[in-house]
Design a protein around this motif. Sequence first.
Motif, mmCIF file in Angstrom:
data_model
loop_
_atom_site.group_PDB
_atom_site.id
_atom_site.type_symbol
_atom_site.label_atom_id
_atom_site.label_comp_id
_atom_site.label_asym_id
_atom_site.label_seq_id
_atom_site.Cartn_x
_atom_site.Cartn_y
_atom_site.Cartn_z
ATOM 1 N N GLY A 292 31.230 -70.160 -23.712
ATOM 2 C CA GLY A 292 32.142 -69.356 -24.494
ATOM 3 C C GLY A 292 32.342 -69.829 -25.913
ATOM 4 N N PHE A 293 31.949 -71.083 -26.214
ATOM 5 C CA PHE A 293 32.155 -71.621 -27.562
ATOM 6 C C PHE A 293 30.853 -71.992 -28.260
ATOM 7 C CE2 PHE A 293 36.223 -72.308 -25.479
ATOM 8 C CZ PHE A 293 37.130 -71.925 -26.465
ATOM 9 N N SER A 295 27.276 -71.881 -29.930
ATOM 10 C CA SER A 295 26.453 -70.881 -30.604
ATOM 11 C C SER A 295 25.154 -70.685 -29.818
ATOM 12 C CB SER A 295 26.127 -71.330 -32.023
ATOM 13 O OG SER A 295 25.267 -72.475 -31.995
ATOM 14 N N HIS A 296 24.363 -69.700 -30.240
ATOM 15 C CA HIS A 296 23.085 -69.464 -29.560
ATOM 16 C C HIS A 296 22.202 -70.704 -29.663
ATOM 17 C CE1 HIS A 296 19.780 -67.135 -27.892
ATOM 18 N NE2 HIS A 296 19.006 -67.585 -28.867
ATOM 19 N N GLY A 297 22.129 -71.298 -30.845
ATOM 20 C CA GLY A 297 21.300 -72.492 -31.013
ATOM 21 C C GLY A 297 21.814 -73.664 -30.202
ATOM 22 N N GLU A 298 23.125 -73.850 -30.187
ATOM 23 C CA GLU A 298 23.689 -74.941 -29.388
ATOM 24 C C GLU A 298 23.462 -74.712 -27.901
ATOM 25 O OE1 GLU A 298 27.496 -76.382 -32.122
ATOM 26 O OE2 GLU A 298 27.671 -74.589 -30.858
ATOM 27 N N SER A 299 23.531 -73.466 -27.464
ATOM 28 C CA SER A 299 23.282 -73.165 -26.043
ATOM 29 C C SER A 299 21.850 -73.498 -25.659
ATOM 30 C CB SER A 299 23.570 -71.684 -25.762
ATOM 31 O OG SER A 299 24.931 -71.378 -25.984
ATOM 32 N N TRP A 300 20.886 -73.135 -26.514
ATOM 33 C CA TRP A 300 19.491 -73.478 -26.259
ATOM 34 C C TRP A 300 19.316 -74.997 -26.227
ATOM 35 C CZ3 TRP A 300 15.552 -71.705 -23.969
ATOM 36 C CH2 TRP A 300 15.224 -70.353 -23.981
ATOM 37 N N SER A 301 19.928 -75.687 -27.178
ATOM 38 C CA SER A 301 19.803 -77.145 -27.241
ATOM 39 C C SER A 301 20.370 -77.791 -25.982
ATOM 40 C CB SER A 301 20.522 -77.696 -28.474
ATOM 41 O OG SER A 301 19.874 -77.304 -29.661
ATOM 42 N N LEU A 302 21.490 -77.278 -25.506
ATOM 43 C CA LEU A 302 22.121 -77.864 -24.330
ATOM 44 C C LEU A 302 21.314 -77.572 -23.064
ATOM 45 C CD1 LEU A 302 24.422 -79.551 -23.358
ATOM 46 C CD2 LEU A 302 25.880 -77.514 -23.312
ATOM 47 N N ALA A 303 20.789 -76.347 -22.936
ATOM 48 C CA ALA A 303 19.938 -76.028 -21.784
ATOM 49 C C ALA A 303 18.702 -76.924 -21.759
ATOM 50 C CB ALA A 303 19.532 -74.563 -21.826
ATOM 51 N N LEU A 304 18.083 -77.103 -22.927
ATOM 52 C CA LEU A 304 16.920 -77.975 -23.021
ATOM 53 C C LEU A 304 17.294 -79.419 -22.713
ATOM 54 C CD1 LEU A 304 14.000 -78.607 -23.730
ATOM 55 C CD2 LEU A 304 14.608 -78.499 -26.153
ATOM 56 N N ALA A 305 18.440 -79.872 -23.215
ATOM 57 C CA ALA A 305 18.880 -81.247 -22.966
ATOM 58 C C ALA A 305 19.116 -81.491 -21.478
ATOM 59 C CB ALA A 305 20.156 -81.537 -23.759
ATOM 60 N N LEU A 306 19.641 -80.496 -20.756
ATOM 61 C CA LEU A 306 19.842 -80.654 -19.315
ATOM 62 C C LEU A 306 18.517 -80.904 -18.598
ATOM 63 C CD1 LEU A 306 22.474 -77.871 -18.520
ATOM 64 C CD2 LEU A 306 22.775 -80.325 -18.155
ATOM 65 N N LYS A 307 17.475 -80.172 -18.990
ATOM 66 C CA LYS A 307 16.186 -80.339 -18.331
ATOM 67 C C LYS A 307 15.494 -81.636 -18.762
ATOM 68 C CE LYS A 307 16.552 -76.918 -15.644
ATOM 69 N NZ LYS A 307 15.494 -76.075 -15.137
ATOM 70 N N LEU A 308 15.605 -81.992 -20.031
ATOM 71 C CA LEU A 308 15.021 -83.263 -20.472
ATOM 72 C C LEU A 308 15.742 -84.434 -19.820
ATOM 73 C CD1 LEU A 308 14.434 -82.616 -24.289
ATOM 74 C CD2 LEU A 308 12.779 -82.490 -22.418
ATOM 75 N N ALA A 309 17.057 -84.304 -19.646
ATOM 76 C CA ALA A 309 17.820 -85.355 -18.975
ATOM 77 C C ALA A 309 17.417 -85.474 -17.509
ATOM 78 C CB ALA A 309 19.308 -85.053 -19.089
ATOM 79 N N THR A 310 17.168 -84.343 -16.866
ATOM 80 C CA THR A 310 16.705 -84.354 -15.483
ATOM 81 C C THR A 310 15.378 -85.099 -15.367
ATOM 82 O OG1 THR A 310 17.811 -82.255 -15.030
ATOM 83 C CG2 THR A 310 16.034 -82.889 -13.542
ATOM 84 N N PHE A 311 14.468 -84.781 -16.301
ATOM 85 C CA PHE A 311 13.186 -85.470 -16.302
ATOM 86 C C PHE A 311 13.384 -86.975 -16.495
ATOM 87 C CE2 PHE A 311 9.413 -87.202 -18.319
ATOM 88 C CZ PHE A 311 8.383 -86.664 -17.559
ATOM 89 N N ALA A 312 14.240 -87.370 -17.439
ATOM 90 C CA ALA A 312 14.469 -88.792 -17.714
ATOM 91 C C ALA A 312 15.086 -89.495 -16.513
ATOM 92 C CB ALA A 312 15.373 -88.938 -18.940
ATOM 93 N N LEU A 313 16.016 -88.837 -15.823
ATOM 94 C CA LEU A 313 16.655 -89.441 -14.653
ATOM 95 C C LEU A 313 15.645 -89.677 -13.538
ATOM 96 C CD1 LEU A 313 19.266 -90.307 -13.160
ATOM 97 C CD2 LEU A 313 19.505 -87.922 -12.439
ATOM 98 N N LEU A 314 14.824 -88.669 -13.237
ATOM 99 C CA LEU A 314 13.834 -88.819 -12.175
ATOM 100 C C LEU A 314 12.772 -89.844 -12.557
ATOM 101 C CD1 LEU A 314 13.395 -85.095 -11.076
ATOM 102 C CD2 LEU A 314 14.743 -86.881 -9.961
ATOM 103 N N ARG A 315 12.377 -89.857 -13.813
ATOM 104 C CA ARG A 315 11.408 -90.860 -14.269
ATOM 105 C C ARG A 315 11.976 -92.264 -14.107
ATOM 106 N NH1 ARG A 315 8.773 -90.598 -20.240
ATOM 107 N NH2 ARG A 315 6.939 -89.814 -19.109
ATOM 108 N N ALA A 316 13.249 -92.443 -14.429
ATOM 109 C CA ALA A 316 13.866 -93.767 -14.325
ATOM 110 C C ALA A 316 13.912 -94.264 -12.892
ATOM 111 C CB ALA A 316 15.279 -93.729 -14.909
ATOM 112 N N GLU A 317 13.812 -93.337 -11.941
ATOM 113 C CA GLU A 317 13.851 -93.723 -10.531
ATOM 114 C C GLU A 317 12.471 -94.023 -9.967
ATOM 115 O OE1 GLU A 317 17.978 -91.354 -9.446
ATOM 116 O OE2 GLU A 317 16.066 -90.499 -8.798
ATOM 117 N N GLY A 318 11.456 -94.066 -10.855
ATOM 118 C CA GLY A 318 10.191 -94.621 -10.430
ATOM 119 C C GLY A 318 8.959 -93.755 -10.500
ATOM 120 N N GLU A 319 9.091 -92.440 -10.698
ATOM 121 C CA GLU A 319 7.907 -91.592 -10.723
ATOM 122 C C GLU A 319 8.133 -90.394 -11.622
ATOM 123 O OE1 GLU A 319 5.005 -90.286 -7.226
ATOM 124 O OE2 GLU A 319 6.809 -89.068 -7.217
ATOM 125 N N ASP A 320 7.157 -90.100 -12.477
ATOM 126 C CA ASP A 320 7.249 -88.911 -13.309
ATOM 127 C C ASP A 320 7.185 -87.656 -12.456
ATOM 128 O OD1 ASP A 320 7.318 -90.441 -15.583
ATOM 129 O OD2 ASP A 320 5.645 -89.427 -16.566
#
Length: 391
Positions: A292-293, A295-320
Amino acid sequence: MYVRHLQLGSFRNWEKVDVALGPGPTVFVGRNGEGKTNLVEAVGYLATMSSHRVSADGPLVRHGDAQAVVRAALRRGDRELLVEIEINPGRANRVRVNRAPLPRPRELLGMVRTVLFAPEDLALVRGDPTERRRFLDELLVTRTPRLAGVRSDYDRVLKQRNALLKTARLARGRAIETLDVWDGHLTDLGGQLLAARLQLIADLAPHVAESYAGVAGAGAVIAGLGYSSSVPAAGDGSPVAPGPQPSAAELTAAMRERVAERRGDELDRGITLVGPHRDDLVLHLGPAHAKGFASHGESWSLALALKLATFALLRAEGEDPILILDDVFATLDTQRRAALAAVARSAEQTLITAAVVDDVPEELRSVRVEVGDGYAVVVKDGAGFAEGRVP
């Protein structure tokens, strides 16, 4: 882990396709409607037993056929894993691993790990809580496969309890006694899910903050994660504190107390009002809620950050995990493209779809699968090999 070979039968528009793949980035390129997204959708199905595009299995089966088959040879270190799924809409799916049938298809969950980013993921920021709960629970199961059983049992108990609530208003005697039994099952399973979600959010939050800073650039506000729960002890939407979270036993007790408090409301409305099915992952940008707050660009950045963070978390646990990027580069600006390309280059395997190959950063284009006119041809260093067909 990476997919070495992918075979599909009667999957989406493909009657049959057989494609050799390898580590590193591969671009599936072709006009819209030719079937390139269907190929990466099948890889994602191996990990989640569901599609990122539809909620049911029926549309995955080629029109006129009774079942679809997804078969993949995967490489994990020096070991090979052969996975085959028969998709049978309206009936139980069948899964084989190294040619041995699994007693329950959900036992496959956790064996194959993928992270998929697609335009639909904008709904993680702008959509309703269902999208964010699904995101959390799929990641939970990827990290801890036994939670697939907990989630399935919770959904079953919830359905039974809702059915009982609908009739309990007319017959409060024995129905209330039965409801007490279902309350115990609901709160035990719900406490386990709440504890797992809170710990996941605590583990994921630092990666989200780092990924958002990299995507949004210097001067961006800090991104954070909170949890808004129908059980007050589980969260009020404020950012989740780092470190250990309340235990499953503590949250079960808190949920049991809250269920007792809302019993009258539930009987009046005929529906379960307390539990993980009513909760939401809250995305923060600085002190404000993103929904609700942003912007379109911030929403895209946050959606992308969620997926990049997911990748980083799983990678940190031992396997890409296998990184799947479905038609996203054309929608990103230069900075977001660069941040995503850096992760894509570093992943053990990245599968990318694009309508136009020039939409994909040049450093990711060395191997491509050209999809069109019913064929999928792998091209590497100017030479084509492997093909499929859709008549």
